[in-house]
Design a protein around this motif. Structure first.
Motif, PDB file in Angstrom:
ATOM      1  N   TYR A 291       0.831  -1.203   0.000  1.00  0.00           N
ATOM      2  CA  TYR A 291       0.000   0.000   0.000  1.00  0.00           C
ATOM      3  C   TYR A 291       0.860   1.244   0.000  1.00  0.00           C
ATOM      4  CZ  TYR A 291      -3.754  -3.133   1.455  1.00  0.00           C
ATOM      5  OH  TYR A 291      -4.670  -4.131   1.522  1.00  0.00           O
ATOM      6  N   THR A 292       0.241   2.375  -0.382  1.00  0.00           N
ATOM      7  CA  THR A 292       0.846   3.688  -0.206  1.00  0.00           C
ATOM      8  C   THR A 292       0.121   4.333   0.980  1.00  0.00           C
ATOM      9  OG1 THR A 292       1.151   3.801  -2.573  1.00  0.00           O
ATOM     10  CG2 THR A 292       1.369   5.856  -1.382  1.00  0.00           C
ATOM     11  N   ASP A 295      -3.827   4.947   1.747  1.00  0.00           N
ATOM     12  CA  ASP A 295      -4.683   4.102   0.904  1.00  0.00           C
ATOM     13  C   ASP A 295      -5.764   3.456   1.762  1.00  0.00           C
ATOM     14  OD1 ASP A 295      -3.465   4.427  -1.447  1.00  0.00           O
ATOM     15  OD2 ASP A 295      -2.509   2.446  -1.557  1.00  0.00           O
ATOM     16  N   ASN A 296      -6.733   2.845   1.125  1.00  0.00           N
ATOM     17  CA  ASN A 296      -7.656   2.001   1.868  1.00  0.00           C
ATOM     18  C   ASN A 296      -7.144   0.565   1.817  1.00  0.00           C
ATOM     19  OD1 ASN A 296      -9.532   3.761   2.881  1.00  0.00           O
ATOM     20  ND2 ASN A 296     -10.685   3.811   0.954  1.00  0.00           N
ATOM     21  N   ALA A 297      -6.980  -0.034   3.001  1.00  0.00           N
ATOM     22  CA  ALA A 297      -6.521  -1.421   3.065  1.00  0.00           C
ATOM     23  C   ALA A 297      -7.705  -2.300   3.421  1.00  0.00           C
ATOM     24  CB  ALA A 297      -5.448  -1.559   4.137  1.00  0.00           C
ATOM     25  N   THR A 347     -12.372  -2.883   6.033  1.00  0.00           N
ATOM     26  CA  THR A 347     -11.583  -1.970   5.208  1.00  0.00           C
ATOM     27  C   THR A 347     -11.286  -0.748   6.060  1.00  0.00           C
ATOM     28  OG1 THR A 347     -12.717  -2.742   3.254  1.00  0.00           O
ATOM     29  CG2 THR A 347     -11.568  -0.651   3.055  1.00  0.00           C
ATOM     30  N   LYS A 349      -8.370   2.865   6.576  1.00  0.00           N
ATOM     31  CA  LYS A 349      -7.403   3.752   5.926  1.00  0.00           C
ATOM     32  C   LYS A 349      -6.024   3.498   6.530  1.00  0.00           C
ATOM     33  CE  LYS A 349      -7.181   8.534   4.391  1.00  0.00           C
ATOM     34  NZ  LYS A 349      -7.556   9.902   4.694  1.00  0.00           N
ATOM     35  N   ASP A 352      -0.636   7.439   7.905  1.00  0.00           N
ATOM     36  CA  ASP A 352       0.231   8.268   7.063  1.00  0.00           C
ATOM     37  C   ASP A 352       1.704   8.103   7.437  1.00  0.00           C
ATOM     38  OD1 ASP A 352      -0.061   9.382   9.492  1.00  0.00           O
ATOM     39  OD2 ASP A 352      -0.747  11.341   8.826  1.00  0.00           O
ATOM     40  N   TYR A 354       4.933   5.549   6.754  1.00  0.00           N
ATOM     41  CA  TYR A 354       5.290   4.396   5.946  1.00  0.00           C
ATOM     42  C   TYR A 354       6.198   3.434   6.704  1.00  0.00           C
ATOM     43  CZ  TYR A 354       9.566   7.050   4.904  1.00  0.00           C
ATOM     44  OH  TYR A 354      10.721   7.756   5.004  1.00  0.00           O
ATOM     45  N   VAL A 379       4.092  -0.548   3.465  1.00  0.00           N
ATOM     46  CA  VAL A 379       3.374   0.689   3.166  1.00  0.00           C
ATOM     47  C   VAL A 379       4.399   1.702   2.668  1.00  0.00           C
ATOM     48  CG1 VAL A 379       2.080   2.587   4.163  1.00  0.00           C
ATOM     49  CG2 VAL A 379       1.561   0.242   4.839  1.00  0.00           C
TER      50      VAL A 379
END
Lengths: 428, 280
Positions: A291-292, A295-297, A347, A349, A352, A354, A379
């Motif tokens: 993921y970035t 993102d929604n995981a 699901t 978010k 922020d 990484y 991430v």
């Protein structure tokens, strides 16, 4: 990750015991007759019972490094030492390898049973002490010392996986009291003592606070180890006897039953301890990634449990907690049941921040297997093109850049093509 | 004759005043009662004097509510007697102090006058009650193989502990939800402010045009090469504008590789032309 999944699935397959090889150790082979209803119940369910005298010199749990039995019943209250190669170390090794143990003692509790109890996180009262309850004893079976005590379902832990869904009639107990270490999270008091009951020697009046007294005391306690092996320790062997299973209960208090609830109780407890109920398995772990940030995981998995008939049915908990962990959990949320086939999912978010994260499920429910699932995912930080653009607050900067560009064009145009008027030169 | 002897023996056993011991057979249970019960909560300094300050309660009444703080002692004294007013010492004489979730069981001691006495410092029991202040019930539990049991709720007490309540975490409890706190976006000026400044920037350009009209400009040096140079410059600037709109660096460089030679070629021609004019 797939390998990990496969390994854990096979572990579950091993642990989810269909009835299997069971070693029954008894002080005296006469227990086969006095407790025949209980043993018959197990045999009818398909358990293969091997009866051995506790001091049999050929006793062994292991052969060529493999355990011979899945389950162990220790109806050996008075045994001071087992025969053969069985001792407390062998028993704890058996439990550490996923074996299940049902143990029962009475007021004459031998050393080896006390040590086993201590290994499992219980403490048995001193040998020779008995559980008394002068306020709730059975008037039919009691011999006048008030040690055949009656208890009702309010004293039994309310976990259907352990005690079944049937309403329990008043039940009988006679034996010794236990205490559980309340700081040990793996230990459960299955049946607590009543406020008026206590464990003490019969010979003289109690002058100091007994080890087991009041509602903190336990009559039956259980352990579910971290490997999901189960141990049930009962202070009363008589609880499992034909006499108590068939008894008509009438107390000096207000408990009464045409037939005691002991049969329902011991059958449910045996099914729990031998892993017929409260057994879970999981499959189909699905999640996206990498993921970035932000993102929604999404994460989902299928959880099933064994039903009465030994079939896998969808698990019934309303939700299962999921953690998103990078050293510490960054997100802890609940997976809801998504479909009727036992699929749980959620699901959320991605934070922020990484880094390398893990989806982590550590589902705990009393009476059920622990469910531990972990899966790694990375991430990434934002790419340079992914930042916000055309910010209204930055308009003056945009306009100044464009006006510079336009200025460069217009100024160079004028500078290159401008021609001084000739008349001016003449004047000078 | 033998039967009569047996009967007498049983009668003899049953009439022993201290009625402890395992009864071998069922016999009718003896009636007993609790007598002269008194209780108090008292400060440490006055605790040694047992002569006054007690509230007396008769079985099976209830005492008035009591508050005990953890620098006080709780004291209680009573006797257990049968119907002949003979002092008894049954097997179980417990005082239970309990709320819905906490429980403390205490065993009173027997003094030389056969009185049961309970005397304890609340602070010493704080650990067993997890420092949980609140309402508790004090009850007396009396039981024995040969007497009718007694369960008497004597009083409601309010226990006050100074320490923080101890809470043992439940392994099976749902853990609290964690919602990630995303970084707050930075505060930005109002759109109006940025509009005003944008206008100021554009105005500077307009000022330049206005000043040019006052100075006066003419386009006498127009040649083909200078116009083509201006056109290639415009293309380069336009490519840069596209870069701002969203083209990536590589596309932009590719376009520039095409545009730059034109600018170079016509720029050189245009400069050569200008130099020629200077010479004349």
């Amino acid at each position: 990750m797939k390998l990990l999944l496969a390994i854990s699935l096979s572990l579950f397959a091993l642990a989810s015991a269909v009835p299997g090889e069971t070693l029954v150790l008894v002080d005296s082979l006469s227990f086969r007759d006095t407790h025949s209803q209980f043993f018959n119940f197990l045999e009818e369910r398909g358990y293969k019972l091997t009866f051995k005298q506790a001091d049999d010199s050929t006793l062994t749990l292991k052969k060529y490094g493999e355990f011979l039995y899945k389950h162990l019943i220790l109806f050996t209250p008075t045994t001071e030492e087992f025969g053969g190669t069985i001792n407390v170390q062998a028993l704890t090794e058996f439990i550490d390898n996923g074996g299940n143990v049902l143990a029962a003692v009475n007021s004459r509790v031998g050393n080896v049973m006390k040590e086993l109890a201590a290994e499992c996180g219980f403490e048995v009262d001193s040998e020779g002490n008995q559980m008394f309850d002068h306020h709730n004893y059975d008037v039919y079976l009691d011999k006048g010392d008030h040690t055949v005590i009656a208890f009702d379902s309010s004293q039994v832990i309310d976990v259907p996986a352990m005690i079944g869904t049937k309403k329990l009639e008043p039940m009988l107990f006679s034996g010794i009291g236990l205490i559980t270490d309340r700081k040990n999270p793996l230990v459960t008091t299955v049946i607590r003592s009543s406020a008026t009951a206590y464990s003490a020697p019969a010979s003289k009046a109690v002058t100091s606070t007994p080890l087991v007294a009041g509602e903190k005391g336990a009559l039956v306690a259980s352990l579910q180890a971290r490997n999901n092996a189960r141990v049930l320790f009962s202070g009363s062997l008589s609880m499992f006897s034909n006499e108590y299973l068939d008894a008509v209960v009438k107390t000096n208090g207000d408990l009464m039953a045409v037939k005691s609830g002991n049969k329902d109780l011991v059958e449910s407890l045996a099914r729990w301890v031998f892993k017929e109920t409260g057994v879970l398995r999981y499959s189909d772990v699905k999640h996206g990634g990498p993921y970035t940030v932000m993102d929604n995981a999404s994460f989902s998995m299928k959880v099933e449990m064994l039903d009465n008939a030994g079939k896998w049915i969808p698990y019934d908990a309303p939700s299962i907690q999921l953690e998103f962990v990078r050293i510490d959990p960054f997100v802890r949320t609940e997976m809801k049941r998504e479909a009727n086939d036992g699929t749980y999912g959620v699901t959320f978010k991605v934070p922020d921040v990484y880094g390398v994260y893990r989806f982590k499920v550590d589902h705990r429910r009393r009476g059920y297997d622990n469910l531990v699932v972990a899966s790694q995912v990375s991430v990434h930080p934002l790419q340079h093109t992914m930042y916000e653009r055309f910010i209204p607050a930055a308009k003056p900067y945009y306009w100044s850049a464009f006006s510079m560009m336009l200025g460069l064009f217009v100024f160079s145009f004028v500078f290159i093509h401008h021609k001084e008027p000739a008349s001016k030169h003449k004047k000078e | 004759m033998k039967r009569l002897f047996h009967f007498l023996l049983v009668l003899g056993l049953a009439s022993i005043p201290s009625c402890t011991g395992q009864a071998s057979q069922k016999s009718p249970l003896k009636e007993i009662t609790v007598a002269e019960l008194k209780l108090r909560a008292i400060d440490e300094v006055n605790a040694a004097d047992w002569s006054s300050g007690f509230e007396s309660v008769t079985y099976p009444n209830k005492a008035s509510p009591l508050t005990i703080t953890d620098d006080q002692r709780f004291q209680m004294s009573f006797a257990i007697r049968d119907s002949d007013r003979v002092d008894q010492q049954p097997h179980q004489v417990f005082v239970r102090i309990a709320s819905a979730t906490k429980e403390l069981i205490l065993v009173p001691f027997v003094d030389s006058l056969k009185f049961f006495k309970l005397d304890f410092d609340l602070k010493s029991k704080a650990g067993q009650l997890d420092n949980a202040s609140g309402r508790y019930e004090v009850s007396l539990i009396v039981g024995d193989a040969k007497v009718k049991p007694i369960l008497w709720t004597i009083a409601n007490v309010h226990l006050k502990f100074n320490g923080e309540p101890i809470r043992i975490p439940d392994y099976y409890e749902q853990k609290p939800e964690i919602v990630h706190m995303f970084r707050e976006p930075e505060k930005r000026p109002h759109v109006f402010v940025s509009n005003v400044f944008s206008l100021a920037v554009v105005l500077l350009f307009v000022v330049m045009l206005l000043l040019w009209t006052r100075v006066g400009i003419s386009f006498g040096n127009v040649t083909a090469s200078s116009l083509l140079f201006q056109a290639s410059l415009a293309v380069i600037l336009y490519i840069e504008y596209l870069f701002y709109l969203g083209n990536d660096m590589f596309t932009t460089l590719r376009y520039l590789t095409w545009a730059a030679p034109f600018a170079l070629f016509f720029g050189r021609r245009m400069l050569a032309h200008l130099a020629k004019i200077e010479e004349q």
